[in-house]
Structure formats: structure tokens, C-alpha cells
Scaffold this motif. Sequence first.
Motif, PDB file in Angstrom:
ATOM      1  N   LEU A 111       1.013  -0.864  -0.398  1.00  0.00           N
ATOM      2  CA  LEU A 111       0.367  -0.073   0.070  1.00  0.00           C
ATOM      3  C   LEU A 111       1.055   1.246  -0.170  1.00  0.00           C
ATOM      4  O   LEU A 111       0.188   2.153  -0.822  1.00  0.00           O
ATOM      5  N   LEU A 112       1.545   1.541   0.994  1.00  0.00           N
ATOM      6  CA  LEU A 112       2.413   2.131   0.666  1.00  0.00           C
ATOM      7  C   LEU A 112       3.158   2.448  -0.669  1.00  0.00           C
ATOM      8  O   LEU A 112       3.552   3.894  -0.781  1.00  0.00           O
ATOM      9  N   ALA A 113       3.882   1.395  -1.338  1.00  0.00           N
ATOM     10  CA  ALA A 113       4.408   2.046  -1.986  1.00  0.00           C
ATOM     11  C   ALA A 113       3.801   2.285  -3.514  1.00  0.00           C
ATOM     12  O   ALA A 113       3.959   2.841  -4.373  1.00  0.00           O
ATOM     13  N   ALA A 114       2.467   1.770  -3.676  1.00  0.00           N
ATOM     14  CA  ALA A 114       1.001   1.521  -4.134  1.00  0.00           C
ATOM     15  C   ALA A 114       0.606   3.065  -4.342  1.00  0.00           C
ATOM     16  O   ALA A 114       0.333   4.629  -5.147  1.00  0.00           O
ATOM     17  N   THR A 115       1.389   3.679  -2.587  1.00  0.00           N
ATOM     18  CA  THR A 115       0.618   5.266  -3.044  1.00  0.00           C
ATOM     19  C   THR A 115       0.874   6.650  -3.851  1.00  0.00           C
ATOM     20  O   THR A 115      -0.080   7.567  -3.845  1.00  0.00           O
ATOM     21  N   PRO A 116       2.312   6.616  -3.929  1.00  0.00           N
ATOM     22  CA  PRO A 116       2.974   7.544  -4.561  1.00  0.00           C
ATOM     23  C   PRO A 116       2.452   7.437  -6.050  1.00  0.00           C
ATOM     24  O   PRO A 116       2.111   9.127  -6.490  1.00  0.00           O
ATOM     25  N   ALA A 117       2.107   6.871  -6.737  1.00  0.00           N
ATOM     26  CA  ALA A 117       0.919   6.501  -7.997  1.00  0.00           C
ATOM     27  C   ALA A 117      -0.476   7.509  -8.246  1.00  0.00           C
ATOM     28  O   ALA A 117      -0.728   7.836  -8.822  1.00  0.00           O
ATOM     29  N   PHE A 118      -0.684   7.117  -6.441  1.00  0.00           N
ATOM     30  CA  PHE A 118      -2.372   8.005  -6.116  1.00  0.00           C
ATOM     31  C   PHE A 118      -1.775   8.958  -6.479  1.00  0.00           C
ATOM     32  O   PHE A 118      -3.004   9.990  -6.419  1.00  0.00           O
ATOM     33  N   ALA A 119      -0.796   9.066  -5.691  1.00  0.00           N
ATOM     34  CA  ALA A 119      -0.720  11.354  -5.110  1.00  0.00           C
ATOM     35  C   ALA A 119      -0.406  12.028  -6.437  1.00  0.00           C
ATOM     36  O   ALA A 119      -0.065  12.936  -6.450  1.00  0.00           O
ATOM     37  N   GLN A 120       0.392  10.708  -7.636  1.00  0.00           N
ATOM     38  CA  GLN A 120       0.730  11.997  -8.931  1.00  0.00           C
ATOM     39  C   GLN A 120      -0.833  12.420  -9.448  1.00  0.00           C
ATOM     40  O   GLN A 120      -0.267  12.265 -10.836  1.00  0.00           O
ATOM     41  N   THR A 121      -2.116  11.794  -9.051  1.00  0.00           N
ATOM     42  CA  THR A 121      -3.124  11.629  -9.875  1.00  0.00           C
ATOM     43  C   THR A 121      -3.165  13.632  -9.973  1.00  0.00           C
ATOM     44  O   THR A 121      -3.152  13.902  -9.622  1.00  0.00           O
ATOM     45  N   PRO A 122      -3.657  14.044 -10.996  1.00  0.00           N
ATOM     46  CA  PRO A 122      -3.658  15.688 -11.369  1.00  0.00           C
ATOM     47  C   PRO A 122      -4.875  16.334 -10.291  1.00  0.00           C
ATOM     48  O   PRO A 122      -5.811  15.249 -10.544  1.00  0.00           O
ATOM     49  N   ASP A 123      -5.095  16.994  -9.689  1.00  0.00           N
ATOM     50  CA  ASP A 123      -6.225  17.439  -9.601  1.00  0.00           C
ATOM     51  C   ASP A 123      -7.437  17.352 -10.986  1.00  0.00           C
ATOM     52  O   ASP A 123      -7.130  18.269 -11.494  1.00  0.00           O
ATOM     53  N   LEU A 124      -8.432  17.389 -10.564  1.00  0.00           N
ATOM     54  CA  LEU A 124      -9.076  17.267 -11.857  1.00  0.00           C
ATOM     55  C   LEU A 124     -10.165  19.064 -12.091  1.00  0.00           C
ATOM     56  O   LEU A 124     -10.146  19.331 -13.054  1.00  0.00           O
ATOM     57  N   PHE A 125     -10.161  19.427 -11.024  1.00  0.00           N
ATOM     58  CA  PHE A 125     -10.903  20.809 -10.512  1.00  0.00           C
ATOM     59  C   PHE A 125      -9.690  22.046 -10.903  1.00  0.00           C
ATOM     60  O   PHE A 125      -9.386  21.970 -10.516  1.00  0.00           O
ATOM     61  N   GLY A 126     -10.963  22.692 -11.540  1.00  0.00           N
ATOM     62  CA  GLY A 126      -9.339  24.241 -12.197  1.00  0.00           C
ATOM     63  C   GLY A 126     -10.013  24.961 -13.672  1.00  0.00           C
ATOM     64  O   GLY A 126     -11.487  24.060 -14.287  1.00  0.00           O
ATOM     65  N   ASP A 127      -9.689  25.450 -14.037  1.00  0.00           N
ATOM     66  CA  ASP A 127      -9.724  25.956 -15.137  1.00  0.00           C
ATOM     67  C   ASP A 127      -8.710  25.222 -16.690  1.00  0.00           C
ATOM     68  O   ASP A 127      -7.523  25.043 -16.186  1.00  0.00           O
ATOM     69  N   TYR A 128      -9.290  25.067 -18.169  1.00  0.00           N
ATOM     70  CA  TYR A 128      -8.717  24.417 -18.697  1.00  0.00           C
ATOM     71  C   TYR A 128      -8.782  25.182 -19.840  1.00  0.00           C
ATOM     72  O   TYR A 128     -10.292  26.082 -20.010  1.00  0.00           O
ATOM     73  N   THR A 129      -8.610  25.250 -21.119  1.00  0.00           N
ATOM     74  CA  THR A 129      -8.682  25.845 -22.411  1.00  0.00           C
ATOM     75  C   THR A 129      -8.353  24.571 -23.452  1.00  0.00           C
ATOM     76  O   THR A 129      -8.602  23.360 -23.248  1.00  0.00           O
ATOM     77  N   VAL A 130      -9.788  24.955 -24.058  1.00  0.00           N
ATOM     78  CA  VAL A 130      -9.742  23.585 -24.993  1.00  0.00           C
ATOM     79  C   VAL A 130     -10.280  24.240 -26.444  1.00  0.00           C
ATOM     80  O   VAL A 130      -9.954  25.140 -26.677  1.00  0.00           O
ATOM     81  N   GLU A 131      -9.689  22.616 -26.724  1.00  0.00           N
ATOM     82  CA  GLU A 131      -9.433  22.853 -28.693  1.00  0.00           C
ATOM     83  C   GLU A 131      -9.995  21.994 -28.818  1.00  0.00           C
ATOM     84  O   GLU A 131     -10.244  21.127 -28.137  1.00  0.00           O
ATOM     85  N   GLY A 132     -11.177  21.513 -30.322  1.00  0.00           N
ATOM     86  CA  GLY A 132     -11.532  20.262 -31.130  1.00  0.00           C
ATOM     87  C   GLY A 132     -12.417  20.776 -32.060  1.00  0.00           C
ATOM     88  O   GLY A 132     -11.947  22.381 -32.487  1.00  0.00           O
ATOM     89  N   ARG A 133     -12.799  19.910 -32.072  1.00  0.00           N
ATOM     90  CA  ARG A 133     -13.629  19.611 -34.271  1.00  0.00           C
ATOM     91  C   ARG A 133     -14.612  19.393 -33.906  1.00  0.00           C
ATOM     92  O   ARG A 133     -15.240  18.447 -32.331  1.00  0.00           O
ATOM     93  N   ASN A 134     -16.166  20.187 -34.883  1.00  0.00           N
ATOM     94  CA  ASN A 134     -16.734  19.695 -33.869  1.00  0.00           C
ATOM     95  C   ASN A 134     -17.441  18.716 -35.538  1.00  0.00           C
ATOM     96  O   ASN A 134     -16.804  18.305 -36.346  1.00  0.00           O
ATOM     97  N   ALA A 135     -18.379  18.401 -35.442  1.00  0.00           N
ATOM     98  CA  ALA A 135     -19.700  16.987 -35.872  1.00  0.00           C
ATOM     99  C   ALA A 135     -19.039  17.319 -37.314  1.00  0.00           C
ATOM    100  O   ALA A 135     -18.791  16.258 -38.080  1.00  0.00           O
ATOM    101  N   ASP A 136     -18.940  18.297 -37.460  1.00  0.00           N
ATOM    102  CA  ASP A 136     -18.972  18.682 -38.931  1.00  0.00           C
ATOM    103  C   ASP A 136     -17.604  19.061 -39.863  1.00  0.00           C
ATOM    104  O   ASP A 136     -17.193  19.586 -40.981  1.00  0.00           O
TER     105      ASP A 136
END
Length: 114
Positions: free
Chosen positions: A13-38
Motif C-alpha cells: 500500500l505504501l509503495a502504491a500510494t505515490p502513484a495515486f498522489a501523482q494523479t492531477p487535480d481535476l478541478f479548475g480551469d482548462y483551455t479547450v480546442e476541438g472539432r465539431n461534428a462537421d
Amino acid sequence: MSPMRPLLATAFLLAATPAFAQTPDLFGDYTVEGRNADGSAYSGDLTLTEGGTDIYGDWTIGSDSFRGVGRLEGRVLTLQWEDNAPPVVYVLMPDGTLHGTWGDGYALERAAPK
């Protein structure tokens, strides 16, 4: 039961904990770029906020605003953003970006943390 088993379980469990701690925080502001269906391109902003067990997504694309609500299951974030429309489905990548699809899989979006 061997006295080593609890020690091995704790060590695992202690060895696995750092992997979970490296998961980025999901909440906050993002810049988006995309392609519409067309196939047309778009860009804008996305803010993800927590609301109890729900996650809210607020997009600003040009002069348009959209709001979605959903949940994170593992590394998959699903946001229902419009009645009767297929949801936006993102995969949370190790670097914190969200790679998603919407429009029943015909449209794509990438959201990068600001």
C-alpha cells in the motif's frame, strides 16, 4: 497466518500510494480546442467544479456558454451537457489533460489545464 503478511500488505500500500498522489487535480480551469461534428475547429475555456458527488463543467466557446454535470469513474469523466444529447466523455490523461469525444463520437475535444 504468517506475521509477514500484514507487513507485506502495508509495504504494498505504501509503495502504491505515490502513484495515486501523482494523479492531477481535476478541478479548475482548462483551455479547450476541438472539432465539431462537421469538422470545423473551435476553442474556448472549461471550468470544472465539484458539487457533492457531481462534477460540473462550464464551457465558454466564443460567445456561447454551456453547462454539464456528471461523474468521474476511474479516469473517465462523463458530462451530460444538453437534454437528449449524447454526453461529453473525457479520459483523464497522466499529464492532466482531458481527451474527449462528444456528438455521438463525431466531435473531439482536448482540454489542457491552465
